[in-house]
Scaffold this motif. Structure first.
Motif, PDB file in Angstrom:
ATOM      1  N   THR A   1       3.253   8.644  -1.635  1.00  0.00           N
ATOM      2  CA  THR A   1       2.747   7.519  -2.432  1.00  0.00           C
ATOM      3  C   THR A   1       2.282   8.048  -3.791  1.00  0.00           C
ATOM      4  O   THR A   1       2.041   9.248  -3.946  1.00  0.00           O
ATOM      5  CB  THR A   1       1.531   6.830  -1.771  1.00  0.00           C
ATOM      6  OG1 THR A   1       0.494   7.791  -1.622  1.00  0.00           O
ATOM      7  CG2 THR A   1       1.868   6.249  -0.429  1.00  0.00           C
ATOM      8  N   TYR A   2       2.123   7.134  -4.735  1.00  0.00           N
ATOM      9  CA  TYR A   2       1.555   7.519  -6.031  1.00  0.00           C
ATOM     10  C   TYR A   2       0.194   6.844  -6.165  1.00  0.00           C
ATOM     11  O   TYR A   2       0.045   5.663  -5.833  1.00  0.00           O
ATOM     12  CB  TYR A   2       2.470   7.075  -7.187  1.00  0.00           C
ATOM     13  CG  TYR A   2       1.769   7.146  -8.515  1.00  0.00           C
ATOM     14  CD1 TYR A   2       1.385   8.370  -9.047  1.00  0.00           C
ATOM     15  CD2 TYR A   2       1.442   5.981  -9.221  1.00  0.00           C
ATOM     16  CE1 TYR A   2       0.699   8.438 -10.260  1.00  0.00           C
ATOM     17  CE2 TYR A   2       0.767   6.043 -10.426  1.00  0.00           C
ATOM     18  CZ  TYR A   2       0.400   7.275 -10.938  1.00  0.00           C
ATOM     19  OH  TYR A   2      -0.295   7.349 -12.110  1.00  0.00           O
TER      20      TYR A   2
ATOM     21  N   SER B   1      -3.527   1.262  -5.335  1.00  0.00           N
ATOM     22  CA  SER B   1      -2.983   2.554  -4.896  1.00  0.00           C
ATOM     23  C   SER B   1      -3.592   2.970  -3.563  1.00  0.00           C
ATOM     24  O   SER B   1      -2.908   3.532  -2.710  1.00  0.00           O
ATOM     25  CB  SER B   1      -3.295   3.652  -5.914  1.00  0.00           C
ATOM     26  OG  SER B   1      -2.817   3.349  -7.173  1.00  0.00           O
TER      27      SER B   1
ATOM     28  N   ALA C   1      -1.857   1.381  -0.851  1.00  0.00           N
ATOM     29  CA  ALA C   1      -0.564   2.027  -0.590  1.00  0.00           C
ATOM     30  C   ALA C   1      -0.757   3.283   0.260  1.00  0.00           C
ATOM     31  O   ALA C   1       0.032   3.556   1.166  1.00  0.00           O
ATOM     32  CB  ALA C   1       0.128   2.369  -1.910  1.00  0.00           C
TER      33      ALA C   1
ATOM     34  N   PHE D   1       4.895   2.263  -2.758  1.00  0.00           N
ATOM     35  CA  PHE D   1       4.038   1.903  -3.903  1.00  0.00           C
ATOM     36  C   PHE D   1       3.333   0.581  -3.639  1.00  0.00           C
ATOM     37  O   PHE D   1       3.864  -0.286  -2.963  1.00  0.00           O
ATOM     38  CB  PHE D   1       4.880   1.755  -5.178  1.00  0.00           C
ATOM     39  CG  PHE D   1       5.633   2.997  -5.523  1.00  0.00           C
ATOM     40  CD1 PHE D   1       5.070   3.967  -6.334  1.00  0.00           C
ATOM     41  CD2 PHE D   1       6.901   3.214  -4.994  1.00  0.00           C
ATOM     42  CE1 PHE D   1       5.759   5.131  -6.627  1.00  0.00           C
ATOM     43  CE2 PHE D   1       7.585   4.378  -5.284  1.00  0.00           C
ATOM     44  CZ  PHE D   1       7.021   5.334  -6.100  1.00  0.00           C
TER      45      PHE D   1
ATOM     46  N   GLY E   1       3.815   0.417 -10.541  1.00  0.00           N
ATOM     47  CA  GLY E   1       4.491   0.722  -9.271  1.00  0.00           C
ATOM     48  C   GLY E   1       5.950   0.291  -9.315  1.00  0.00           C
ATOM     49  O   GLY E   1       6.840   1.003  -8.853  1.00  0.00           O
TER      50      GLY E   1
ATOM     51  N   GLY F   1       8.855   3.019  -9.054  1.00  0.00           N
ATOM     52  CA  GLY F   1       9.734   2.871  -7.889  1.00  0.00           C
ATOM     53  C   GLY F   1      11.183   2.673  -8.302  1.00  0.00           C
ATOM     54  O   GLY F   1      12.094   3.282  -7.743  1.00  0.00           O
TER      55      GLY F   1
ATOM     56  N   ILE G   1       8.345  -0.972  -2.417  1.00  0.00           N
ATOM     57  CA  ILE G   1       7.360  -1.369  -3.429  1.00  0.00           C
ATOM     58  C   ILE G   1       6.704  -2.662  -2.968  1.00  0.00           C
ATOM     59  O   ILE G   1       7.370  -3.685  -2.806  1.00  0.00           O
ATOM     60  CB  ILE G   1       8.018  -1.585  -4.810  1.00  0.00           C
ATOM     61  CG1 ILE G   1       8.856  -0.353  -5.190  1.00  0.00           C
ATOM     62  CG2 ILE G   1       6.960  -1.852  -5.871  1.00  0.00           C
ATOM     63  CD1 ILE G   1       9.608  -0.509  -6.499  1.00  0.00           C
TER      64      ILE G   1
END
Ligand SMILES: Cc1cc2nc3c(=O)[nH]c(=O)nc-3n(C[C@H](O)[C@H](O)[C@H](O)COP(=O)(O)OP(=O)(O)OC[C@H]3O[C@@H](n4cnc5c(N)ncnc54)[C@H](O)[C@@H]3O)c2cc1C
Length: 327
Positions: A6-7, A19, A22, A94, A100, A104, A154
């Motif tokens: 994940t970011y 985030s 996620a 994401f 995102g 993505g 996403i």
């Protein structure tokens, strides 16, 4: 077994809520397929060891930290592609939002991977993750299965709930990434909170809520002017459709996946009255709706309905309230 990457976006010492959702979702779903959830962070010295380790509380076992500009998509794509090349992650997940979506989509192009956007649920099937996405104005669910080595998921903004599962510290791994030439072409000039993000809509006595009928982001000026004319404890709220379109901040969203409110007055302008919106505002004391469609569902649960063009009605209403208040 497949790991999920994940970011995580960070701003002024705190990780972004979307985030963290996620990471929570990535951790839960990675477990379902026998893997782990790892996170990528990109930024400067304020991404300290202590801060990065806290992602363990949301289920990340490892945090890949790269030095680079924060909040821009292309450098993050470089970092994620490098980490995936070395780590062999099976999925990148994401939390939605414009960044995102951009990361993505860019990662999908870079890695030639399948991508599903606007995902509202992820589940395991036969040892693999599948993504569910509402389609046809949310009346049906389409299910995406991934064929390649990497699947990109996403979410809709804030579709994934935050869970703190009591996990320990995440391991922090520094990664050196050679950024693509184009990744250095953009520079972050300024970061800040979105307009209206600090408004307390749950505590407001009067809410002027705007929907897609406002036409564009600038249309929200009509709602802001009206709320200002009411004065006192009045604020502006929004539907999910306009929040998803980036016209107004998520913090102002009312409904099933937003906030639940019960102000003394709820004025809905250009809102159709979908069930997912209704559940967030139906206990308002008085509901007034302005809609050009006499058959709009919002009129079924409004105390007062005004059929007409909001572009004509709202400025007049604003002036009338100002006049009544003597200003
Ligand atoms: C799982 C899930 C969760 C969801 N959660 C939420 C949620 O939390 N909150 C939420 O709001 N939605 C949510 N939705 C989305 C919801 O189903 C609707 O799509 C959304 O509420 C529609 O927003 P809207 O009323 O702004 O837009 P629309 O449905 O497009 O309605 C726009 C309205 O504006 C009117 N209009 C257009 N021009 C004018 C004009 N000039 N003057 C007057 N009227 C005009 C039109 O007649 C129309 O009725 C969710 C959906 C799903 C599937």
């Amino acid at each position: 077994m497949a790991d999920v990457l994940t970011y995580v976006l960070h701003y002024e010492g705190a990780f972004n809520k979307n985030s963290l959702g996620a990471v929570s979702e990535g951790a839960a779903r990675a477990k379902d397929v026998g893997g782990e959830c790892h996170a990528v962070v990109v930024g400067g010295d304020d991404l300290t060891d202590d801060l990065c380790k806290t992602l363990g509380q949301y289920g990340a076992t490892k945090v890949y930290r790269a030095k680079g500009p924060e909040g821009l998509a292309q450098p993050v794509i470089d970092v994620m592609a490098t980490v995936i090349d070395e780590g062999g992650h099976g999925y990148a997940l994401f939390g939605g939002g414009l960044l995102g979506f951009e990361i993505g989509a860019g990662l999908a192009a870079r890695k030639q991977a399948g991508v599903t956007m606007e995902v509202t649920a992820v589940r395991a099937e036969d040892g693999k993750l599948v993504a569910e996405r509402p389609i046809l104005q949310d009346s049906k669910i389409s299910v995406s299965h991934y064929r390649g080595d990497l699947g990109i998921i996403i979410g809709r903004i804030n579709a994934f709930e935050i869970h703190q599962d009591g996990g320990g510290d995440a391991e922090v791994v520094d990664v050196n990434v050679e950024y693509s030439p184009w990744s250095n072409q953009a520079k972050m000039v300024q970061r800040g909170e979105q307009r209206g993000a600090d408004v307390d809509i749950e505590g407001a006595d009067i809410l002027v809520a705007g929907g897609r009928g406002l036409g564009k982001a600038e249309g929200f000026e009509l709602a802001e002017n009206l709320a200002k004319a009411f004065g006192g404890n009045a604020a502006v709220a929004a539907t999910r459709a306009v929040v998803d379109a980036g016209w107004y901040p998520y913090a102002a969203q009312i409904g099933q996946t937003g906030k639940t409110v019960s102000p003394k007055l709820y004025l809905a302008a250009g809102i159709s009255g979908a069930i997912q919106h209704k559940v967030g505002m139906q206990s308002s004391e008085n509901i007034i709706a302005i809609n050009k469609d006499a058959n709009a569902p919002i009129f079924e649960f409004s105390d007062l309905g005004i059929v007409g063009d909001l572009n004509k009605i709202m400025p007049k209403l604003t002036e009338a309230i100002k006049a009544k208040k003597g200003g």
